[in-house]
Write a protein that holds these residues in place. Structure first.
Motif, PDB file in Angstrom:
ATOM      1  N   TYR A 157      -0.755   9.422   3.242  1.00  0.00           N
ATOM      2  CA  TYR A 157      -1.852   8.577   3.690  1.00  0.00           C
ATOM      3  C   TYR A 157      -1.762   7.291   3.532  1.00  0.00           C
ATOM      4  O   TYR A 157      -2.023   6.262   4.377  1.00  0.00           O
ATOM      5  CB  TYR A 157      -3.257   8.885   3.040  1.00  0.00           C
ATOM      6  CG  TYR A 157      -4.226   8.313   3.346  1.00  0.00           C
ATOM      7  CD1 TYR A 157      -5.180   8.587   4.386  1.00  0.00           C
ATOM      8  CD2 TYR A 157      -4.978   7.358   2.332  1.00  0.00           C
ATOM      9  CE1 TYR A 157      -6.315   7.839   4.665  1.00  0.00           C
ATOM     10  CE2 TYR A 157      -5.998   6.851   2.527  1.00  0.00           C
ATOM     11  CZ  TYR A 157      -6.967   6.861   3.614  1.00  0.00           C
ATOM     12  OH  TYR A 157      -8.196   6.290   3.985  1.00  0.00           O
ATOM     13  N   ARG A 158      -1.175   6.663   2.593  1.00  0.00           N
ATOM     14  CA  ARG A 158      -0.912   5.348   2.369  1.00  0.00           C
ATOM     15  C   ARG A 158       0.467   4.663   2.996  1.00  0.00           C
ATOM     16  O   ARG A 158       0.388   3.676   3.616  1.00  0.00           O
ATOM     17  CB  ARG A 158      -0.677   4.873   0.637  1.00  0.00           C
ATOM     18  CG  ARG A 158      -1.746   5.247   0.069  1.00  0.00           C
ATOM     19  CD  ARG A 158      -1.550   4.723  -1.314  1.00  0.00           C
ATOM     20  NE  ARG A 158      -0.694   5.730  -2.416  1.00  0.00           N
ATOM     21  CZ  ARG A 158       0.508   5.640  -2.454  1.00  0.00           C
ATOM     22  NH1 ARG A 158       1.295   4.870  -2.183  1.00  0.00           N
ATOM     23  NH2 ARG A 158       0.953   6.592  -3.423  1.00  0.00           N
ATOM     24  N   ASP A 159       1.543   5.720   2.953  1.00  0.00           N
ATOM     25  CA  ASP A 159       2.591   5.347   3.590  1.00  0.00           C
ATOM     26  C   ASP A 159       2.607   5.000   5.122  1.00  0.00           C
ATOM     27  O   ASP A 159       3.094   4.025   5.840  1.00  0.00           O
ATOM     28  CB  ASP A 159       3.920   6.545   3.454  1.00  0.00           C
ATOM     29  CG  ASP A 159       4.392   6.369   2.391  1.00  0.00           C
ATOM     30  OD1 ASP A 159       4.010   5.428   1.374  1.00  0.00           O
ATOM     31  OD2 ASP A 159       5.202   7.201   1.859  1.00  0.00           O
ATOM     32  N   CYS A 160       1.713   5.949   5.761  1.00  0.00           N
ATOM     33  CA  CYS A 160       1.746   5.686   7.282  1.00  0.00           C
ATOM     34  C   CYS A 160       0.938   4.528   7.835  1.00  0.00           C
ATOM     35  O   CYS A 160       0.935   4.549   8.955  1.00  0.00           O
ATOM     36  CB  CYS A 160       0.917   7.222   7.854  1.00  0.00           C
ATOM     37  SG  CYS A 160      -0.921   7.157   7.672  1.00  0.00           S
ATOM     38  N   LYS A 161       0.146   4.042   6.838  1.00  0.00           N
ATOM     39  CA  LYS A 161      -0.744   2.771   7.600  1.00  0.00           C
ATOM     40  C   LYS A 161       0.290   1.634   7.936  1.00  0.00           C
ATOM     41  O   LYS A 161      -0.416   0.776   8.726  1.00  0.00           O
ATOM     42  CB  LYS A 161      -1.594   2.385   6.397  1.00  0.00           C
ATOM     43  CG  LYS A 161      -2.699   1.543   6.815  1.00  0.00           C
ATOM     44  CD  LYS A 161      -3.640   2.325   7.679  1.00  0.00           C
ATOM     45  CE  LYS A 161      -4.722   1.420   8.882  1.00  0.00           C
ATOM     46  NZ  LYS A 161      -3.589   0.863   9.961  1.00  0.00           N
ATOM     47  N   ILE A 162       1.222   1.655   7.635  1.00  0.00           N
ATOM     48  CA  ILE A 162       2.257   0.540   8.158  1.00  0.00           C
ATOM     49  C   ILE A 162       2.730   0.711   9.760  1.00  0.00           C
ATOM     50  O   ILE A 162       3.025  -0.331  10.379  1.00  0.00           O
ATOM     51  CB  ILE A 162       3.515   0.341   7.341  1.00  0.00           C
ATOM     52  CG1 ILE A 162       4.141  -1.140   7.800  1.00  0.00           C
ATOM     53  CG2 ILE A 162       4.376   1.133   7.119  1.00  0.00           C
ATOM     54  CD1 ILE A 162       3.161  -2.399   7.486  1.00  0.00           C
ATOM     55  N   GLU A 201      -0.745   6.197  15.573  1.00  0.00           N
ATOM     56  CA  GLU A 201      -2.257   6.270  15.441  1.00  0.00           C
ATOM     57  C   GLU A 201      -2.637   7.883  14.879  1.00  0.00           C
ATOM     58  O   GLU A 201      -3.532   7.900  14.014  1.00  0.00           O
ATOM     59  CB  GLU A 201      -3.041   5.820  16.586  1.00  0.00           C
ATOM     60  CG  GLU A 201      -2.968   4.487  16.811  1.00  0.00           C
ATOM     61  CD  GLU A 201      -3.799   3.310  15.958  1.00  0.00           C
ATOM     62  OE1 GLU A 201      -4.776   4.071  15.210  1.00  0.00           O
ATOM     63  OE2 GLU A 201      -3.610   2.186  16.035  1.00  0.00           O
ATOM     64  N   LEU A 245       0.892  -1.146  -0.103  1.00  0.00           N
ATOM     65  CA  LEU A 245      -0.001   0.110   0.036  1.00  0.00           C
ATOM     66  C   LEU A 245       0.928   1.291  -0.105  1.00  0.00           C
ATOM     67  O   LEU A 245       0.452   2.145  -0.386  1.00  0.00           O
ATOM     68  CB  LEU A 245      -0.943  -0.089   1.288  1.00  0.00           C
ATOM     69  CG  LEU A 245      -1.767   1.259   1.668  1.00  0.00           C
ATOM     70  CD1 LEU A 245      -2.650   1.478   0.540  1.00  0.00           C
ATOM     71  CD2 LEU A 245      -2.474   0.852   2.881  1.00  0.00           C
ATOM     72  N   GLY A 246       2.044   1.195   0.710  1.00  0.00           N
ATOM     73  CA  GLY A 246       2.752   2.429   0.749  1.00  0.00           C
ATOM     74  C   GLY A 246       4.368   2.133   1.057  1.00  0.00           C
ATOM     75  O   GLY A 246       4.745   0.913   0.867  1.00  0.00           O
ATOM     76  N   ILE A 247       5.150   2.990   1.646  1.00  0.00           N
ATOM     77  CA  ILE A 247       6.417   2.802   1.812  1.00  0.00           C
ATOM     78  C   ILE A 247       7.058   1.998   0.660  1.00  0.00           C
ATOM     79  O   ILE A 247       7.777   0.896   0.779  1.00  0.00           O
ATOM     80  CB  ILE A 247       6.966   2.399   2.998  1.00  0.00           C
ATOM     81  CG1 ILE A 247       6.442   1.278   3.588  1.00  0.00           C
ATOM     82  CG2 ILE A 247       6.871   3.621   4.129  1.00  0.00           C
ATOM     83  CD1 ILE A 247       7.083   0.577   4.657  1.00  0.00           C
ATOM     84  N   GLN A 281      -2.242   8.504  11.335  1.00  0.00           N
ATOM     85  CA  GLN A 281      -3.446   8.323  10.206  1.00  0.00           C
ATOM     86  C   GLN A 281      -4.409   9.370  10.463  1.00  0.00           C
ATOM     87  O   GLN A 281      -5.004   9.729   9.151  1.00  0.00           O
ATOM     88  CB  GLN A 281      -4.049   6.900  10.866  1.00  0.00           C
ATOM     89  CG  GLN A 281      -2.971   6.037  11.303  1.00  0.00           C
ATOM     90  CD  GLN A 281      -2.742   4.599  10.829  1.00  0.00           C
ATOM     91  OE1 GLN A 281      -3.789   4.129  10.332  1.00  0.00           O
ATOM     92  NE2 GLN A 281      -1.708   4.101  10.644  1.00  0.00           N
ATOM     93  N   ALA A 321      -1.773  11.948  -0.962  1.00  0.00           N
ATOM     94  CA  ALA A 321      -2.192  10.621  -0.853  1.00  0.00           C
ATOM     95  C   ALA A 321      -1.079   9.274  -0.267  1.00  0.00           C
ATOM     96  O   ALA A 321      -1.164   8.615   0.291  1.00  0.00           O
ATOM     97  CB  ALA A 321      -2.895  10.115  -2.086  1.00  0.00           C
ATOM     98  N   ALA A 324      -4.904  12.063   7.004  1.00  0.00           N
ATOM     99  CA  ALA A 324      -5.987  11.777   6.282  1.00  0.00           C
ATOM    100  C   ALA A 324      -6.485  13.237   6.090  1.00  0.00           C
ATOM    101  O   ALA A 324      -7.165  13.689   5.200  1.00  0.00           O
ATOM    102  CB  ALA A 324      -7.056  10.819   7.053  1.00  0.00           C
ATOM    103  N   THR A 357       1.205   1.860  12.380  1.00  0.00           N
ATOM    104  CA  THR A 357       0.442   1.190  13.392  1.00  0.00           C
ATOM    105  C   THR A 357       0.698  -0.509  13.526  1.00  0.00           C
ATOM    106  O   THR A 357      -0.140  -0.952  14.325  1.00  0.00           O
ATOM    107  CB  THR A 357      -1.207   1.586  13.331  1.00  0.00           C
ATOM    108  OG1 THR A 357      -1.465   1.313  12.186  1.00  0.00           O
ATOM    109  CG2 THR A 357      -1.194   3.084  13.650  1.00  0.00           C
ATOM    110  N   ILE A 358       1.279  -0.986  12.625  1.00  0.00           N
ATOM    111  CA  ILE A 358       1.275  -2.358  12.551  1.00  0.00           C
ATOM    112  C   ILE A 358       2.711  -3.011  12.581  1.00  0.00           C
ATOM    113  O   ILE A 358       2.862  -3.802  13.595  1.00  0.00           O
ATOM    114  CB  ILE A 358       0.857  -2.988  11.084  1.00  0.00           C
ATOM    115  CG1 ILE A 358      -0.657  -2.520  10.880  1.00  0.00           C
ATOM    116  CG2 ILE A 358       1.057  -4.179  10.834  1.00  0.00           C
ATOM    117  CD1 ILE A 358      -1.184  -2.658   9.364  1.00  0.00           C
TER     118      ILE A 358
END
Lengths: 596, 596
Positions: free
Chosen positions: B429-434, B401, B256-258, B404, B426, B408, B436-437
């Protein structure tokens, strides 16, 4: 990942919250009772599960493409749209006089949710066509209606909305496209429109553009905007397709999500002028466009619920399958599926509660729409219209904002796998980001809520909703179960917060507009949150009664638990929003623009 | 969109919140005072702005690619990494004995933030190398140190962390990779590792994998895991590169990102066994890995702040440039730049407040880390260690968190343009989703907070932080300005919510683990929110004093306004979280697993 349409929950909403039997007493909807709803929803579920949903991933991996003025949609879309048209789905809510099925919105909305869950990108084409149909029905001349409506309603042709220009997005006063009257009563239209959803594609024979433009000499600003029909192909007197019109797609956008939906840049009139036909009267274009917009705003709200549902189903499936770590309560020895873990449960319950709450709001609003249009009593129509109009910014704004929370949680439940595109969860996270933007950003919805929906009537509509909520609280208290009491308690607190904010907005909307509008989106989120919680409270009351009748235990217990979860976990957010609105108006605007 | 490093704000944090002059009194950090910080940060800003930041978009549009076991990174990355190494940046915080610069984390963290703002994908390579260095420094034999440390610290070689296997993500007890002892004291390592960041690339001569595996006959579960060094190329006695080891990349992920950061699947031992060297003692691998993980968790928290900062800068630039609609207060006739509109301001202020708050927390925690490691007094070291350890899950969990939320909002400020990939917003927004994981999901951080950081000492560390916050409230009350009073009031309410939840966690952590862990992430969000608000309260006190001294008016006024905004808009969320935790424990787990 396959999609299972939540037919049972939609029918629960239709039967108990939207009260379909009352809808079926409205003139014209006599055949639209629960049985019809059941039959239509089952057929719709089957079509969307089998035909539309399987194309969702392909739409993302093989987006619509552009070459030499032509757009080729994702493989499979053209055929699926043919089936959609053949099934009569485009005409579901439209007038039987033009070949539609004339069903109420209460049923139509449930079908729209399913279509959007199946495939957000695909669903946009019918969504925009619906808007074009509504504008023509409301304001089109008999000739325009005769020429276009039947073909749009049958799905042979599709429709578009052409508002945005590079300098005119939220601010339509800046529209520059122009229209020159011709001796034959038609116009020549010139200009550039951007962000035109399905502005060009290969799924239908003709595309009927509804275009905002200024007639020469019209007043400046929004009062000088007119609405025109500009077909891709001109239509001969016998209804056959004629010459190619001077309206051409010059590119499509490369987007974060909904990649299968072509977002076109359209050039009107580069080769002498595009032939256009005035809809209604000159300079009333914005008014007509709002007819399309209001229908579209509600529909985009459904998109938020729909994409959330799809994300939720995928997350649940993964949580049931993925084995990782021992449960903290020792209920399983050794590693267990992650649905055993409290935080995974919290995420899934949050998703579920937000979906069921926003769905309940949307379905309740749909029933009000039907009554507002068809009830024989003018006062009842007016009350329902006021209620529906208050709901539109909440359905649009709150359902789409929460779709971002829900789809982010959907990715999160998947852990590292969520970040891998092939898993498919990330698509929903990307797709949903447009929903808070198009058909009016959340801030635009919130301005509508503060200004037209709250300020204009001095908070009357808002407070009448608060009174209805208070009544539900009383019923919950009277029921007296632990769950009902919890919901009643949290609803009462949230309702009071709402009333405080409504009074703040009425007092400050004109006097201190910066303070009021600094709180506009928080107010929308508060109101949307409260109304969803209220409707889940209503659902709890129904579920309790059904349980007492010995009905379908698991379903109704789940409804009660979900209502309680929403009340305990989501409703308390209203306190934070109230506090920010009432105390925080000044700090929003305090920082000098140059100091950011 | 270019990046301007927020050097002034970072130095404000270093000077006033992290108290660099106290850090400079610690043995070994004598040269690391404010002047050093200024010089290092300015140099670091220049390097990242000029060399690393311009590669961020290219990393997204031309991701790392895989062919025949080789990974080719984004054009420009290899050269930039050479410059990074040559500038000595990899060694900033590492031991001077091995060629590092031995600077405190207080300075290093600020530099890490800048690197990550410049390019999240690029920054991951040094981030993982830092972890490998820390593990070797702590547990490596003299031979391992002599062989690897200098080259890793110089940036000639890079490091990786190999924990995850297809069946073992958060749950390392399930690790199956195995190691067979060899007569020469080395091991042969076999297994498959997935999600290995920079597990293969072309930016360095050698890659030093740190790999978790089980020695034959080791106990089951996490107590049977050992840590091995497995270099891509074996190292000859003279330090030159020898044979290619049996550790090969078989694919990289499509994410999705990075996207520029290659996420590798590594096969160890498919051709007879990969040569590995035990780090420390057998079966203590998890303990050593936690050394790497804790450093990495803090660093991922910085990534959250960093990507938020980049998103914010881009949103501010757009809001200053995009003209749309008339301001509601009539301050401009006709359309104005959208930064005039209250909701745009609310979004920008929310982004800004969250960034400054999380940055203040991270920098304060960095100073505690330095004191915990270098202070001559054991009690002071211990207190600082307890404080730092409490902060790590907050820095990791809360900062990521909120990233995100911030990214957004960054898209949202751009309206429709935000959804167009070429705009660039965008990507964040995509990069940051990892974030929190990886390095432990937010739930894993929250479990750590509930269990090890709160339950284990019966809430002592938590309550000692609450006491410090109460002291700050008193100072704010004593100052007595409207802003200070607002912050004191909201802090007091949030602190009380925190204390209530801490007591709930201490009481329920063992007795009702489901109820406690159902509230673990809300507790983390509450604590992270509060601590950020507290640190902004401290910042307000400093800013007020500086203003009285006639310093840099705009900067310090902005700091005060931002603290007030945070208090009024963000801190009240703690009330909703408290309510969900204390009342909502049961409804999280009430729904039967089969009924989702």
């Amino acid at each position: 990942m396959s999609y299972q349409a939540p037919v049972k929950d939609l029918l629960f909403n239709i039967e108990h919250l939207a009260n379909i039997e009352a809808v079926a007493q409205l003139p014209g909807f006599e055949d639209a009772g629960l049985e019809t709803a059941q039959a239509v929803l089952q057929e719709c579920a089957k079509f969307n599960q089998d035909v539309v949903a399987p194309l969702n991933v392909a739409g993302d991996t093989h987006p619509s493409s552009f070459k030499d003025g032509q757009v080729t949609t994702t493989p499979g879309f053209k055929d699926a749209f043919k089936q959609y048209a053949a099934g009569g789905w485009q005409g579901l809510q439209h007038d039987a006089d033009y070949g539609g099925q004339g069903l109420p919105k209460t049923i139509g909305a449930a079908c729209q949710e399913m279509l959007n869950s199946a495939n957000l990108s695909f669903a946009l084409c019918p969504l925009l066509t619906d808007g074009a149909i509504e504008a023509l029905v409301t304001a089109g001349s008999d000739t325009l209606k005769a020429t276009y409506l039947e073909k749009l309603i049958s799905g042979e042709w599709t429709g578009t909305m052409n508002l945005t220009e590079p300098q005119a997005g939220s601010d339509l006063a800046l529209v520059r496209s122009r229209a020159e009257p011709q001796p034959d009563g038609s116009y020549k239209v010139f200009g550039t429109k951007i962000f035109i959803t399905y502005g060009e594609h290969d799924m239908a024979e003709n595309i009927i553009h509804l275009v905002l433009a200024r007639v020469q000499g019209a007043p400046e600003g929004v009062k000088g905007i007119s609405l025109f029909v500009v077909p891709k192909f001109l239509v001969n007197a016998d209804g056959s397709l004629g010459e190619r019109n001077d309206a051409h797609c010059v590119s499509i956008e490369h987007k974060l999500g909904i990649k299968a939906s072509p977002t076109a840049v359209l050039q009107f009139g580069d080769n002498g002028g595009a032939v256009g036909y005035l809809v209604g009267e000159e300079n009333r274009g914005l008014e007509y466009m709002f007819i399309m917009m209001n229908a579209a705003r509600y529909a985009v709200g459904l998109q938020g619920i729909a994409v959330s549902e799809r994300s939720y189903q995928q997350a649940v499936a993964y949580a049931r399958e993925r084995v990782q770590s021992r449960p903290v309560d020792g209920s399983v020895k050794g590693s267990a599926t992650i649905i055993h873990h409290p935080d995974v449960r919290r995420m899934l319950m949050t998703m579920r509660a937000l979906i069921e709450g926003t769905r309940a709001t949307a379905m309740t609003a749909a029933a009000a729409y039907d009554a507002a249009h068809k009830h024989p009593d003018a006062q009842v129509r007016q009350d329902n219209q006021a209620f529906y109009e208050f709901m539109v910014p909440l359905v649009k704004g709150y359902s789409t904002e929460i779709s971002q929370e829900v789809t982010a949680l959907g990715v999160q439940v998947h852990g590292g796998m969520g970040f891998i595109e092939e898993t498919g969860s990330a698509q929903h996270y990307r797709d949903c980001k447009i929903l808070t933007i198009y058909e009016g950003t959340t801030a635009i919805q919130a301005n509508d809520l503060v200004g037209r929906k709250t300020g204009r009537d001095g908070g009357v509509a808002a407070k009448s909703i608060a009174a209805q909520i208070e009544k539900t609280e009383g019923e919950l208290q009277a029921l007296g179960t632990a769950a009902a009491q919890a919901v009643a308690r949290e609803l009462a607190a949230a309702r009071q917060a709402f009333v405080d904010v409504v009074e703040f907005m009425v007092a400050n909307g004109r006097e201190s507009p910066n303070a009021a509008f600094a709180g506009s989106v928080p107010y929308l989120m508060l109101a949307g949150n409260l109304v969803a919680g209220w409707n889940l409270g209503r659902a709890l009351l129904v579920a309790d009664k059904q349980l007492a009748n010995g009905q379908d235990k698991a379903f109704y217990q789940a409804k009660i638990i979900t209502a309680q979860f929403y009340a305990e976990h989501i409703l308390p957010r209203t306190a934070a929003l109230r506090s920010a609105i009432l105390n925080g108006g000044e700090s929003v605007m305090a920082l000098d623009m140059d100091d950011f």
